[in-house]
Structures are given as C-alpha cells and as structure tokens.
Design a protein around this motif. Sequence first.
Motif, short mmCIF file in Angstrom:
data_model
loop_
_atom_site.label_atom_id
_atom_site.label_comp_id
_atom_site.label_asym_id
_atom_site.label_seq_id
_atom_site.Cartn_x
_atom_site.Cartn_y
_atom_site.Cartn_z
N ASN A 93 123.82 0.57 -11.21
CA ASN A 93 122.52 1.22 -11.00
C ASN A 93 121.83 0.56 -9.81
O ASN A 93 121.81 -0.66 -9.68
CB ASN A 93 121.64 1.11 -12.24
N ASP A 94 121.24 1.40 -8.97
CA ASP A 94 120.41 0.95 -7.86
C ASP A 94 118.96 1.21 -8.25
O ASP A 94 118.53 2.36 -8.39
CB ASP A 94 120.77 1.72 -6.59
N PHE A 95 118.18 0.13 -8.44
CA PHE A 95 116.81 0.24 -8.94
C PHE A 95 115.77 0.29 -7.82
O PHE A 95 114.57 0.36 -8.10
CB PHE A 95 116.50 -0.93 -9.87
N ASN A 96 116.19 0.28 -6.58
CA ASN A 96 115.26 0.18 -5.47
C ASN A 96 114.32 1.38 -5.34
O ASN A 96 113.19 1.24 -4.87
CB ASN A 96 116.02 -0.04 -4.16
N ALA A 97 114.78 2.55 -5.73
CA ALA A 97 113.96 3.75 -5.55
C ALA A 97 112.90 3.93 -6.64
O ALA A 97 112.02 4.79 -6.51
CB ALA A 97 114.85 4.99 -5.51
N ASP A 98 112.94 3.13 -7.70
CA ASP A 98 111.96 3.26 -8.78
C ASP A 98 110.55 3.00 -8.23
O ASP A 98 110.36 2.12 -7.38
CB ASP A 98 112.25 2.28 -9.90
N ALA A 99 109.59 3.75 -8.74
CA ALA A 99 108.21 3.61 -8.29
C ALA A 99 107.28 3.61 -9.49
O ALA A 99 107.55 4.26 -10.50
CB ALA A 99 107.85 4.76 -7.34
N GLY A 153 108.51 -5.21 -7.99
CA GLY A 153 108.30 -4.61 -6.68
C GLY A 153 107.87 -3.16 -6.83
O GLY A 153 108.42 -2.45 -7.68
N PRO A 154 106.86 -2.70 -6.07
CA PRO A 154 106.13 -3.46 -5.05
C PRO A 154 105.33 -4.61 -5.66
O PRO A 154 105.34 -4.80 -6.88
CB PRO A 154 105.20 -2.41 -4.43
N SER A 155 104.66 -5.35 -4.82
CA SER A 155 103.95 -6.55 -5.26
C SER A 155 103.08 -6.28 -6.47
O SER A 155 102.34 -5.29 -6.52
CB SER A 155 103.09 -7.10 -4.11
N LYS A 156 103.18 -7.18 -7.47
CA LYS A 156 102.36 -7.14 -8.68
C LYS A 156 102.69 -5.97 -9.59
O LYS A 156 101.88 -5.62 -10.45
CB LYS A 156 100.87 -7.17 -8.33
N TRP A 157 103.85 -5.35 -9.43
CA TRP A 157 104.28 -4.30 -10.35
C TRP A 157 105.63 -4.70 -10.94
O TRP A 157 106.53 -5.13 -10.23
CB TRP A 157 104.40 -2.95 -9.64
#
Length: 234
Positions: free
Chosen positions: A215-221, A27-31
């Motif tokens: 660990n919260d991985f949601n903020a990774d970009a 996430g995001p799509s295709k990453w």
Amino acid sequence: MTKPTPHCRISLIFAEEAPIAVILRRGPSKWVEMIKWHTQEDRFEHGQWFNGRIYSERCGLSPDGTLLVYFAAKYGTRKRNPEYSDTYTVVSKPPFFTALAMWPQGHTWGGGGKFIDNKTLRLAYAGGGYTVTPHSGKTNLYMAPIGKHHPNHPPGPLNIEFNLEDYDPDKKFRDDLNAYPGCEWSGKDQSGRGIFVRSGVLYAISKDGEELELNDFNADAPMEMSSPEWAKVW
C-alpha cells in the motif's frame, strides 16, 4: 526548481496474538491517520484523522488487536474545553481515536502504556515520579504520578496497573538492521513475513525475495469521519 513533495511517515504497532496491526500515518504537519491492517490478508481499514500529535512510541495494541492505548497532544484543547487537557492517554478501538478511557495529563512526563494481556493495561504513570529508560536507550523518561481518569471516560473492564518498565511497541517485530535500501523501518509481521517501510509505502518480501508493494499511503488526505456506535462503547 520545484521542491519534491515530502512523503508521509509511517509507524507500525502490532498485536502479538492476532494478525492485526495499527498504522499511524503522519502528514501533512500535525495530522495523523489511523489505519487498521489485517496482516494475514493485507486488508486496510482507513479510519479517523487526528489533528495533533500522536506519540507512536508510547502506544500499544492489546494482544487480540481490539484495543489501542495511545498518548496524544492537542494544544489548545483545555482552552476550548476546560474539562479536558492538552495532553492525555486514551484507550480506543482501532481504527478510531474516539476515547473509551482517558487520563488527562497536561504535560509530556510519561503517558501512554502497553497491554500486558487483553484485560490488563500498564500505564506509564507512577505513585511517585521516577525515571526509566525507553527502548532507544538515549534518554530517561520521567513518569509523573497517576491522575484520575476523566469522569466521562472510565477504564471500564480493564485492570489498570502502573509503573511501566519501558516503551517498545514493535520490539518483537522490528529488525534493527534495516536491511532494505532506503527503508525507514524493517522487520516482520506475525507470520514471520519480512516487511519494511520506504517513503510512505509499505512493502512485503515474497518467498522469492522480491519486494511487493502492499500500500502507498502518500495520497491519503485529512477528512472528517464519525465513529460508529461500536467504537464508542466497551
């Protein structure tokens, strides 16, 4: 009404003889981001991002956690560079996707594999195609005949075998019951500690039965990251 932001998806791949796991964060799509998790101390090494698809169920870590085999799809690769293919099996050093060994494929019949030991890799290819049943038990998988490795990415010191019996990278660690409310995956790490994934967050269970956020991985970009020299050589 504002739609909630989708949480990332997490796949876990464990080393059997070392306190190491690889986290594939989608996430995001295709990453996809690769993260190396030192499970004994809960230290996380954030590595490279891949713009494409990683088939997590076809991945595997060497028992000592130093090598990862993965199967990937990045469509348009062959058009940009005819020496490569749109799908391929790769061996790399976590937390980097950089190919040490590579088998170009061009389709999704088979591909990937698992380590039998630290020096032996069994690939999901065959001398002649046939079907096997992966761990889901829902579909048969056709394994295509093995092709040549890429001339720039030989298997180096690895002993290569074929005819993989099945895919099941988390079999020894996964709990099929999913005992924790709302979790997408539950099981244990190498020490036997209970762990689970919920909405892009990794949790452990304390000795007192409490949920501990690791660990919260949601903020990774997605970001660019060059591989260090040690990740480019055997």
